[in-house]
Design a protein around this motif. Structure first.
Motif, mmCIF file in Angstrom:
data_model
loop_
_atom_site.group_PDB
_atom_site.id
_atom_site.type_symbol
_atom_site.label_atom_id
_atom_site.label_comp_id
_atom_site.label_asym_id
_atom_site.label_seq_id
_atom_site.Cartn_x
_atom_site.Cartn_y
_atom_site.Cartn_z
ATOM 1 N N LYS A 166 -31.445 39.197 31.973
ATOM 2 C CA LYS A 166 -32.841 39.438 32.315
ATOM 3 C C LYS A 166 -32.924 39.943 33.749
ATOM 4 O O LYS A 166 -32.131 39.537 34.612
ATOM 5 N N ILE A 167 -33.857 40.833 34.007
ATOM 6 C CA ILE A 167 -34.116 41.256 35.387
ATOM 7 C C ILE A 167 -34.913 40.167 36.087
ATOM 8 O O ILE A 167 -35.813 39.564 35.506
ATOM 9 N N ALA A 168 -34.583 39.893 37.338
ATOM 10 C CA ALA A 168 -35.277 38.860 38.100
ATOM 11 C C ALA A 168 -36.781 39.147 38.126
ATOM 12 O O ALA A 168 -37.195 40.308 38.248
ATOM 13 N N PRO A 169 -37.608 38.114 37.988
ATOM 14 C CA PRO A 169 -39.065 38.315 37.907
ATOM 15 C C PRO A 169 -39.667 38.984 39.139
ATOM 16 O O PRO A 169 -40.725 39.610 39.052
ATOM 17 N N HIS A 170 -39.009 38.876 40.289
ATOM 18 C CA HIS A 170 -39.525 39.517 41.505
ATOM 19 C C HIS A 170 -39.068 40.965 41.617
ATOM 20 O O HIS A 170 -39.459 41.667 42.554
ATOM 21 N N GLY A 171 -38.214 41.392 40.670
ATOM 22 C CA GLY A 171 -37.703 42.759 40.695
ATOM 23 C C GLY A 171 -36.251 42.800 41.111
ATOM 24 O O GLY A 171 -35.783 41.967 41.885
ATOM 25 N N MET A 202 -38.472 33.607 30.008
ATOM 26 C CA MET A 202 -38.091 34.895 29.451
ATOM 27 C C MET A 202 -39.272 35.857 29.414
ATOM 28 O O MET A 202 -39.105 37.077 29.574
ATOM 29 N N ALA A 203 -40.474 35.318 29.214
ATOM 30 C CA ALA A 203 -41.669 36.161 29.168
ATOM 31 C C ALA A 203 -42.295 36.366 30.547
ATOM 32 O O ALA A 203 -43.240 37.148 30.690
ATOM 33 N N SER A 204 -41.760 35.649 31.558
ATOM 34 C CA SER A 204 -42.282 35.721 32.936
ATOM 35 C C SER A 204 -43.764 35.379 32.993
ATOM 36 O O SER A 204 -44.586 36.058 33.625
ATOM 37 N N ASN A 242 -26.901 21.973 29.271
ATOM 38 C CA ASN A 242 -26.553 22.890 28.181
ATOM 39 C C ASN A 242 -25.190 23.549 28.373
ATOM 40 O O ASN A 242 -24.809 24.433 27.610
ATOM 41 N N MET A 243 -24.457 23.087 29.418
ATOM 42 C CA MET A 243 -23.112 23.588 29.695
ATOM 43 C C MET A 243 -23.085 25.107 29.825
ATOM 44 O O MET A 243 -22.250 25.794 29.241
ATOM 45 N N GLN A 244 -24.004 25.622 30.612
ATOM 46 C CA GLN A 244 -24.066 27.052 30.874
ATOM 47 C C GLN A 244 -23.907 27.339 32.367
ATOM 48 O O GLN A 244 -24.259 26.512 33.211
ATOM 49 N N ILE A 245 -23.358 28.520 32.651
ATOM 50 C CA ILE A 245 -23.220 29.004 34.027
ATOM 51 C C ILE A 245 -24.266 30.084 34.249
ATOM 52 O O ILE A 245 -24.438 30.990 33.419
ATOM 53 N N TYR A 246 -24.972 30.003 35.386
ATOM 54 C CA TYR A 246 -26.015 30.956 35.710
ATOM 55 C C TYR A 246 -25.583 31.824 36.881
ATOM 56 O O TYR A 246 -25.181 31.310 37.930
ATOM 57 N N MET A 247 -25.662 33.135 36.678
ATOM 58 C CA MET A 247 -25.250 34.096 37.712
ATOM 59 C C MET A 247 -26.452 34.916 38.173
ATOM 60 O O MET A 247 -27.217 35.433 37.357
ATOM 61 N N TYR A 248 -26.612 35.007 39.499
ATOM 62 C CA TYR A 248 -27.578 35.936 40.077
ATOM 63 C C TYR A 248 -26.780 37.172 40.469
ATOM 64 O O TYR A 248 -26.047 37.172 41.448
ATOM 65 N N ASN A 249 -26.929 38.254 39.679
ATOM 66 C CA ASN A 249 -26.037 39.413 39.735
ATOM 67 C C ASN A 249 -26.795 40.642 40.262
ATOM 68 O O ASN A 249 -27.209 41.511 39.495
ATOM 69 N N ASP A 250 -26.974 40.695 41.586
ATOM 70 C CA ASP A 250 -27.671 41.828 42.214
ATOM 71 C C ASP A 250 -29.012 42.115 41.548
ATOM 72 O O ASP A 250 -29.324 43.271 41.195
ATOM 73 N N GLY A 251 -29.835 41.084 41.397
ATOM 74 C CA GLY A 251 -31.164 41.266 40.816
ATOM 75 C C GLY A 251 -31.228 41.049 39.323
ATOM 76 O O GLY A 251 -32.319 41.037 38.735
ATOM 77 N N TYR A 252 -30.075 40.879 38.663
ATOM 78 C CA TYR A 252 -30.025 40.565 37.239
ATOM 79 C C TYR A 252 -29.666 39.090 37.070
ATOM 80 O O TYR A 252 -28.843 38.543 37.816
#
Length: 463
Positions: free
Chosen positions: A202-207, A255-257, A445-455
């Protein structure tokens, strides 16, 4: 008188000796016979001598140039010797403290070898008092470096490593429950064996123009408040600082922001409570993050808007872009990282005292005293600038490195329960952009979250 001169007249023969020529007086004049072949010019000898003169002139000119070049180089070499001597002086002190590293000495040794080569080349051309003095000084430096290398290899290095291992063992015994792995059966299986492809993109909600930040699902397992909430914390000021966090109550809202709430935990981007670097994690009803230009961890309570803090332990805790995550490209001001897992909260950072290597500290919030505390600290041998990011799972720190613009990989693990390291892991993490601002694991939920240059990407972890 004329007759006397003629009698003394000589010629040059082929053998190079003088020859007397006799004359006769006739009619008041002197008559003599001269063989003209005696006066032939020695052309071959002249050309040979001329060539020798020209060669000598060329050699003298070349020698003058070499002497001039060597004379000009001597001040530079003198300055290099003074510089290396000055740089070696702190190592002499640290030698007694056992704090210098083999890498530093190897770099110094390489530079000294180059200096020796340069000095030998000049010494062959210009051998005088100054070059002899420099040779002696460089020789003394070489003896000092070799002595320190031998001492470090034999004594200090092994002692320091044993000391680090013992310190980590003591930390592991302090407060972590002996059966903490048994509380979560999958943790008992050992290290992570696989990581899925992104299950959320998902694209970050702030852009996507805001390339740095952190996000994830609320990570405290035994909380009722904000139990299923998701959060995003963008660094909107220079990709370094921020003062708000956005919270969604459900995954669908995220997901729907829609239906979000923004919390402001600092009045400006330069306030002491401002977040610095992509370091946040939402744990329960509080956001934990690295405080503005300090060695502190802040805790912002979403209910009361109160910020508490604690200073991380260690000599020379790195902040203000001193020890960011790097590998190829450094993520600006990512010096201090806050993580969460099944065992609680953690701070990942580096210190001067640990030579820029990663340090792991456990954080505990005392709800009765309303204080944030550091209960344990481990020192690793992994240089922080040699990794692209890190996260915690089951009390184990995992570090990643850059592979290419579309892939990182988990390559290292440090177990706080045993103090053991493993640098043989090869667990790929697919990306959609080059830079990784943050990685955060969620034990629910045993998940890894990545902030990937705005994604915003999420991955499933498998044991």
């Amino acid at each position: 008188m004329l007759l006397f001169l003629l009698l003394l007249f000589t010629s040059i023969q082929k053998d190079g000796h003088a020859q007397r020529v006799l004359g006769q007086k006739k009619d008041d004049s002197c008559h003599c016979e001269v063989n003209s072949t005696m006066w032939s010019f020695p052309t071959l000898k002249y050309e040979t001598v001329l060539l020798q003169v020209q060669t000598c002139e060329g050699s003298l000119k070349s020698l003058q140039e070499q002497v001039l070049q060597s004379t000009n180089s001597l001040p530079q070499i003198d300055a290099q010797v003074a510089n290396v001597t000055a740089r070696l002086q702190p190592f002499q002190y640290l030698h007694h403290q056992g704090l210098y590293t083999a890498l530093s000495l190897r770099l110094l040794d390489q530079e000294l070898s180059q200096l020796e080569s340069d000095l030998i080349a000049i010494h062959t051309q210009l051998d005088n008092t100054q070059t002899q003095k420099l040779s002696k000084e460089v020789g003394k430096l070489r003896e000092d470096v070799e002595r320190m290398q031998i001492s470090d290899t034999v004594n200090i290095k092994s002692v320091k490593e044993n000391l680090r291992y013992l310190k980590n063992s003591v930390e592991s015994c302090k407060t972590i429950p002996k059966d903490f792995r048994g509380q979560h059966r999958y943790c008992f299986k050992g290290l992570i064996t696989n990581i899925s492809e992104p299950v959320t993109t998902k694209i970050a909600p702030h852009g996507k123009n805001y390339i740095s930040g952190s996000w994830g699902r609320q990570a405290q397992m035994d909380t009722e408040g904000e139990k299923d909430s998701y959060w995003v914390q963008p660094l909107v000021n220079g990709h370094i600082w921020g003062n708000t966090v956005r919270v969604y109550q459900t995954y669908e809202d995220f997901m729907a922001s829609v239906h979000h709430k923004d919390y402001t935990f600092a009045p400006s981007y330069t306030h002491a409570n401002t977040i610095e670097g992509p370091s946040g994690v939402l744990y329960g009803e509080a956001l934990y993050y690295h405080c503005f230009r300090s060695a502190d961890i802040c805790r912002y309570d979403l209910r009361t808007n109160i910020v508490k803090r604690v200073t991380l332990p260690g000599t020379g805790v790195g902040f203000n872009n001193k020890f960011p995550y790097c590998y190829y490209d450094c993520r600006s001001h990512s010096d201090i990282d806050v993580e969460a897992d099944e065992t609680g909260l953690w701070a990942l950072y580096a210190t001067v005292g640990n030579h820029g290597n990663l340090v792991v500290s456990r954080l505990v919030w005392d709800s009765e005293a309303e204080t944030l505390n550091v209960t344990q600290t481990w020192e690793t041998r992994l240089f922080k600038k040699a990794v692209s990011n890190a996260f915690m799972v089951c009390g184990v720190m995992y570090a990643t490195r850059y592979v290419d613009d579309y892939k990182d990989e988990v390559f290292y693990a440090f177990d706080t329960a045993t103090g053991k390291e493993d640098n043989s892991l090869v667990l790929p993490l697919e990306k959609v952009a080059k830079g990784v601002a943050s990685l955060s694991y969620n034990p629910i939920n045993m998940q890894i979250y990545m902030y990937n240059d705005g994604y915003l990407l999420a991955y499933q972890v498998y044991f």
